[in-house]
Write an enzyme that holds these catalytic residues in place. Structure first.
Site, PDB file in Angstrom:
ATOM      1  CE  LYS A   1     -42.716  10.258  22.309  1.00  0.00           C
ATOM      2  NZ  LYS A   1     -43.852  10.788  23.111  1.00  0.00           N
TER       3      LYS A   1
ATOM      4  CB  SER B   1     -44.544  16.833  22.948  1.00  0.00           C
ATOM      5  OG  SER B   1     -44.780  17.392  24.223  1.00  0.00           O
ATOM      6  CG  ASP B   2     -42.784  11.521  26.898  1.00  0.00           C
ATOM      7  OD1 ASP B   2     -43.371  10.645  26.233  1.00  0.00           O
ATOM      8  OD2 ASP B   2     -42.531  11.402  28.113  1.00  0.00           O
ATOM      9  CB  THR B   3     -47.179  14.583  28.940  1.00  0.00           C
ATOM     10  OG1 THR B   3     -47.169  15.690  28.039  1.00  0.00           O
ATOM     11  CG2 THR B   3     -47.789  15.037  30.269  1.00  0.00           C
TER      12      THR B   3
ATOM     13  CB  ALA C   1     -39.825  17.096  27.473  1.00  0.00           C
TER      14      ALA C   1
END
Length: 203
Positions: free
Chosen positions: A59, A75-77, A112
């Site tokens: 991203k 960001s990624d969750t 992250a």
């Protein structure tokens, strides 16, 4: 946020998450929102932590190529239980199934975050243990009926009604919300920029 010569920095958040935008605004980082359109599928054999970090980096890197003047945050969750990744539910029935699986148990929220600028992408990961209290089917269906679970990994949001589902957490609360702020500021500094306490408008 400023550069080494103290000039304001153009910051882009490569996410459409309102929670992440609120968190950046909370700590005074003025930013634009440009969601990254990427394939978020899990690669065969890909471990959960590696998956989340790859998406955050992709991203940030994708938007940095389009906006070379900017510092881009990605960001990624994900929610992980029994080694399985729980993403956003496709519908109400899947949300119910996810919450039934989490009820009365511990799971891990993996978030992250990546920062990209001028060909460099730095990243880090926070893994937080979350324990749900035991939930009845009625409680689960009532919560799903609020609509809150539908755009959230694991079908809950700790910053909303979902706070009542959680018995305890061990780790970074903001990572559970979707953006580990301490980790983010560390990456920004590692990239050569300075976090200023208070709002700094981009030029």
């Amino acid at each position: 946020m400023t550069s080494p010569n103290r000039t304001p920095v153009h910051v882009i958040l490569a996410s459409q998450s309102p929670r992440r935008r609120e968190l950046l605004s909370q700590i005074g980082i003025v930013h634009d929102v440009r969601p990254a359109d990427i394939d978020e599928s899990v690669w065969p054999g890909e471990e959960p932590v590696a998956h989340a970090e790859r998406l955050a980096c992709t991203k940030a890197h994708t938007l940095a190529l389009q906006h070379p003047d900017a510092v881009v945050i990605g960001s990624d969750t994900i929610v992980v239980i029994d080694g399985a990744i729980l993403g956003k539910p496709a519908d109400a029935s899947e949300a119910v199934a996810m919450l039934e699986r989490l009820s009365g148990r511990e799971h891990t929220v993996v978030t992250a975050v990546a920062v990209a600028h001028e060909g460099r992408t730095l990243s880090g990961v926070e893994a937080v243990t979350v324990r749900f209290r035991p939930l009845t089917r009625q409680q689960i269906t009532q919560y799903v009926a609020t609509g809150e679970p539908m755009d959230k990994a694991g079908a809950y949001g700790i910053q909303g009604f979902g706070a009542t589902l959680v018995e305890r957490i061990h780790g970074d609360y903001f990572a559970v919300m979707g953006l580990p702020l301490g980790r983010l500021v560390g990456l920004i500094r590692e990239l050569g920029y300075e976090y200023a306490f208070g709002p700094v408008c981009a030029s």
